[in-house]
Design a protein around this motif. Sequence first.
Motif, PDB file in Angstrom:
ATOM      1  N   LEU A 134      50.818  68.648 107.172  1.00  0.00           N
ATOM      2  CA  LEU A 134      51.670  67.638 107.779  1.00  0.00           C
ATOM      3  C   LEU A 134      50.886  66.718 108.701  1.00  0.00           C
ATOM      4  CD1 LEU A 134      54.763  69.835 108.773  1.00  0.00           C
ATOM      5  CD2 LEU A 134      54.436  68.480 106.686  1.00  0.00           C
ATOM      6  N   SER A 135      51.310  65.457 108.758  1.00  0.00           N
ATOM      7  CA  SER A 135      50.744  64.515 109.718  1.00  0.00           C
ATOM      8  C   SER A 135      51.202  64.895 111.126  1.00  0.00           C
ATOM      9  CB  SER A 135      51.233  63.100 109.407  1.00  0.00           C
ATOM     10  OG  SER A 135      52.636  63.017 109.602  1.00  0.00           O
ATOM     11  N   LYS A 136      50.583  64.266 112.118  1.00  0.00           N
ATOM     12  CA  LYS A 136      50.988  64.557 113.503  1.00  0.00           C
ATOM     13  C   LYS A 136      52.470  64.239 113.705  1.00  0.00           C
ATOM     14  CE  LYS A 136      50.355  63.349 118.332  1.00  0.00           C
ATOM     15  NZ  LYS A 136      49.641  62.558 119.362  1.00  0.00           N
ATOM     16  N   GLY A 137      52.929  63.109 113.160  1.00  0.00           N
ATOM     17  CA  GLY A 137      54.324  62.737 113.309  1.00  0.00           C
ATOM     18  C   GLY A 137      55.256  63.764 112.701  1.00  0.00           C
ATOM     19  N   ASN A 138      54.905  64.301 111.529  1.00  0.00           N
ATOM     20  CA  ASN A 138      55.750  65.307 110.885  1.00  0.00           C
ATOM     21  C   ASN A 138      55.704  66.645 111.611  1.00  0.00           C
ATOM     22  OD1 ASN A 138      57.027  63.907 108.741  1.00  0.00           O
ATOM     23  ND2 ASN A 138      55.082  63.837 107.641  1.00  0.00           N
ATOM     24  N   ARG A 139      54.553  66.984 112.178  1.00  0.00           N
ATOM     25  CA  ARG A 139      54.489  68.201 113.000  1.00  0.00           C
ATOM     26  C   ARG A 139      55.336  68.028 114.265  1.00  0.00           C
ATOM     27  NH1 ARG A 139      49.167  68.652 114.735  1.00  0.00           N
ATOM     28  NH2 ARG A 139      48.436  66.896 113.484  1.00  0.00           N
ATOM     29  N   GLN A 140      55.338  66.809 114.787  1.00  0.00           N
ATOM     30  CA  GLN A 140      56.173  66.539 115.958  1.00  0.00           C
ATOM     31  C   GLN A 140      57.651  66.711 115.620  1.00  0.00           C
ATOM     32  OE1 GLN A 140      54.808  66.336 118.710  1.00  0.00           O
ATOM     33  NE2 GLN A 140      56.048  65.236 120.191  1.00  0.00           N
ATOM     34  N   LYS A 141      58.034  66.305 114.416  1.00  0.00           N
ATOM     35  CA  LYS A 141      59.422  66.462 113.988  1.00  0.00           C
ATOM     36  C   LYS A 141      59.800  67.944 113.895  1.00  0.00           C
ATOM     37  CE  LYS A 141      59.209  63.640 110.341  1.00  0.00           C
ATOM     38  NZ  LYS A 141      59.673  62.830 109.189  1.00  0.00           N
ATOM     39  N   VAL A 142      58.866  68.776 113.445  1.00  0.00           N
ATOM     40  CA  VAL A 142      59.128  70.223 113.379  1.00  0.00           C
ATOM     41  C   VAL A 142      59.409  70.761 114.792  1.00  0.00           C
ATOM     42  CG1 VAL A 142      58.124  72.483 112.851  1.00  0.00           C
ATOM     43  CG2 VAL A 142      57.812  70.563 111.268  1.00  0.00           C
ATOM     44  N   GLN A 143      58.567  70.353 115.747  1.00  0.00           N
ATOM     45  CA  GLN A 143      58.789  70.760 117.144  1.00  0.00           C
ATOM     46  C   GLN A 143      60.156  70.328 117.645  1.00  0.00           C
ATOM     47  OE1 GLN A 143      55.454  71.205 120.341  1.00  0.00           O
ATOM     48  NE2 GLN A 143      55.495  69.094 119.659  1.00  0.00           N
ATOM     49  N   LEU A 144      60.496  69.064 117.378  1.00  0.00           N
ATOM     50  CA  LEU A 144      61.758  68.515 117.866  1.00  0.00           C
ATOM     51  C   LEU A 144      62.958  69.245 117.275  1.00  0.00           C
ATOM     52  CD1 LEU A 144      61.086  64.662 117.887  1.00  0.00           C
ATOM     53  CD2 LEU A 144      61.874  66.025 119.825  1.00  0.00           C
ATOM     54  N   VAL A 145      62.932  69.461 115.967  1.00  0.00           N
ATOM     55  CA  VAL A 145      64.045  70.147 115.310  1.00  0.00           C
ATOM     56  C   VAL A 145      64.211  71.551 115.885  1.00  0.00           C
ATOM     57  CG1 VAL A 145      64.840  71.147 113.121  1.00  0.00           C
ATOM     58  CG2 VAL A 145      63.953  68.800 113.183  1.00  0.00           C
ATOM     59  N   ALA A 146      63.102  72.263 116.034  1.00  0.00           N
ATOM     60  CA  ALA A 146      63.167  73.637 116.560  1.00  0.00           C
ATOM     61  C   ALA A 146      63.749  73.665 117.972  1.00  0.00           C
ATOM     62  CB  ALA A 146      61.780  74.263 116.542  1.00  0.00           C
ATOM     63  N   ALA A 147      63.331  72.715 118.819  1.00  0.00           N
ATOM     64  CA  ALA A 147      63.808  72.689 120.207  1.00  0.00           C
ATOM     65  C   ALA A 147      65.270  72.267 120.289  1.00  0.00           C
ATOM     66  CB  ALA A 147      62.934  71.757 121.040  1.00  0.00           C
ATOM     67  N   LEU A 148      65.618  71.194 119.597  1.00  0.00           N
ATOM     68  CA  LEU A 148      66.987  70.689 119.656  1.00  0.00           C
ATOM     69  C   LEU A 148      67.985  71.696 119.100  1.00  0.00           C
ATOM     70  CD1 LEU A 148      66.250  67.029 118.508  1.00  0.00           C
ATOM     71  CD2 LEU A 148      67.098  67.686 120.770  1.00  0.00           C
ATOM     72  N   ALA A 149      67.579  72.431 118.065  1.00  0.00           N
ATOM     73  CA  ALA A 149      68.486  73.385 117.413  1.00  0.00           C
ATOM     74  C   ALA A 149      68.832  74.576 118.299  1.00  0.00           C
ATOM     75  CB  ALA A 149      67.879  73.879 116.103  1.00  0.00           C
ATOM     76  N   THR A 150      68.063  74.803 119.352  1.00  0.00           N
ATOM     77  CA  THR A 150      68.387  75.905 120.256  1.00  0.00           C
ATOM     78  C   THR A 150      69.643  75.626 121.076  1.00  0.00           C
ATOM     79  OG1 THR A 150      67.078  75.018 122.093  1.00  0.00           O
ATOM     80  CG2 THR A 150      65.931  76.455 120.510  1.00  0.00           C
ATOM     81  N   ARG A 151      70.009  74.348 121.185  1.00  0.00           N
ATOM     82  CA  ARG A 151      71.118  73.938 122.068  1.00  0.00           C
ATOM     83  C   ARG A 151      70.867  74.411 123.503  1.00  0.00           C
ATOM     84  NH1 ARG A 151      74.342  70.163 119.359  1.00  0.00           N
ATOM     85  NH2 ARG A 151      75.422  71.071 117.570  1.00  0.00           N
ATOM     86  N   ALA A 152      69.601  74.429 123.918  1.00  0.00           N
ATOM     87  CA  ALA A 152      69.246  74.914 125.252  1.00  0.00           C
ATOM     88  C   ALA A 152      69.899  74.057 126.328  1.00  0.00           C
ATOM     89  CB  ALA A 152      67.724  74.901 125.421  1.00  0.00           C
ATOM     90  N   ASN A 153      70.200  74.678 127.461  1.00  0.00           N
ATOM     91  CA  ASN A 153      70.822  73.950 128.562  1.00  0.00           C
ATOM     92  C   ASN A 153      69.899  72.896 129.158  1.00  0.00           C
ATOM     93  OD1 ASN A 153      72.024  77.053 128.982  1.00  0.00           O
ATOM     94  ND2 ASN A 153      73.524  75.412 128.995  1.00  0.00           N
ATOM     95  N   LEU A 154      68.583  73.109 129.007  1.00  0.00           N
ATOM     96  CA  LEU A 154      67.601  72.151 129.515  1.00  0.00           C
ATOM     97  C   LEU A 154      66.543  71.913 128.451  1.00  0.00           C
ATOM     98  CD1 LEU A 154      66.111  70.469 131.697  1.00  0.00           C
ATOM     99  CD2 LEU A 154      65.110  72.614 132.521  1.00  0.00           C
ATOM    100  N   LEU A 155      66.327  70.643 128.122  1.00  0.00           N
ATOM    101  CA  LEU A 155      65.266  70.254 127.201  1.00  0.00           C
ATOM    102  C   LEU A 155      64.144  69.606 128.001  1.00  0.00           C
ATOM    103  CD1 LEU A 155      67.490  68.620 124.421  1.00  0.00           C
ATOM    104  CD2 LEU A 155      66.375  70.863 124.305  1.00  0.00           C
ATOM    105  N   LEU A 156      62.954  70.206 127.978  1.00  0.00           N
ATOM    106  CA  LEU A 156      61.763  69.635 128.608  1.00  0.00           C
ATOM    107  C   LEU A 156      60.949  68.947 127.509  1.00  0.00           C
ATOM    108  CD1 LEU A 156      60.549  72.515 130.978  1.00  0.00           C
ATOM    109  CD2 LEU A 156      61.677  70.383 131.643  1.00  0.00           C
TER     110      LEU A 156
END
Length: 302
Positions: A134-156
């Motif tokens: 994956l390109s850097k942009g696509n790896r960044q998307k993997v990070q974002l999806v994983a973090a957002l999907a947690t529905r965490a009370n705080l997103l850093l």
Amino acid sequence: MTSTPHAISTEGLTKRYGETVALDGLDLRVAAGEVYGYLGPNGAGKTTTIRLLLGLHRPTAGRAELFAVDAWRDPVNAHRRVAYVAGEPFLWPAMTSAETFEFLARLRGGTDVAYRDQLVKRFQVDTNKKIRALSKGNRQKVQLVAALATRANLLLLDEPTSGLDPLMEVAFRECVQEAKERGQAVFLSSHILSEVEALCDRVGILRRGKLVDEGTLDELRHLSAQTVEVTFAGPAPELGPLPGVKAAPGGANALRFEVTGSIGPLIAALAQHPVATLTSREPSLEEIFLHHYDGSDGHVGG
């Protein structure tokens, strides 16, 4: 009645590396449901702040709390309600995106699978490709999806859209808005000033480890100069010094004024001359930011 604790609360938070003061007495509050933009050039202390919030570094002085739990003394409990996106997406190269999602979900102790499936489609993630492909942009998307999907009370989020194309930046903004509507807090460190301007309820500007300005955009604009652009029917006149007014050439037969305080003295001076057009606008976030730096402390980011 017990008040809801702040998602982020720091008091006198300080970090020194030898003789270097990376963060100097930071007092910060971020409420639940608030999107907070954190701005500063390379070396200003933004990444140091995030590392202290994550409990990766020990404060030299002061404290940092997440939902009233000390980030250094009790890191496990402090970070149960937090998801983090790094500026550089360092993931496991031999794993596929799907395997990465499952591993991170187990590591954290759960995720919203249905929402994650929506995010995979929204961000157009190929879940069968290995991370190394994956390109850097696509790896960044993997990070974002994983973090957002947690529905965490705080997103850093530390430079979360680094490497994303404009369409994916739009998808990211929609996700932040959804998180805010759900009552999640978002701490957004970004070098894209237009992104911060569009998303954030409040903005903090960091300079050499100190928080030099903070507030809503309306509050920051009120404290900053407004821009007045004037075109004359003939050659631009010499107006002479005016209180709170800085003048600069604005093109053929035109002047641009930066006005701090009352615009009255400028209007009175212009009344003596043949004005063809006059426009006034509030300062952009970029202009507010540069007001604190005058270009002397490097570029936005880092």
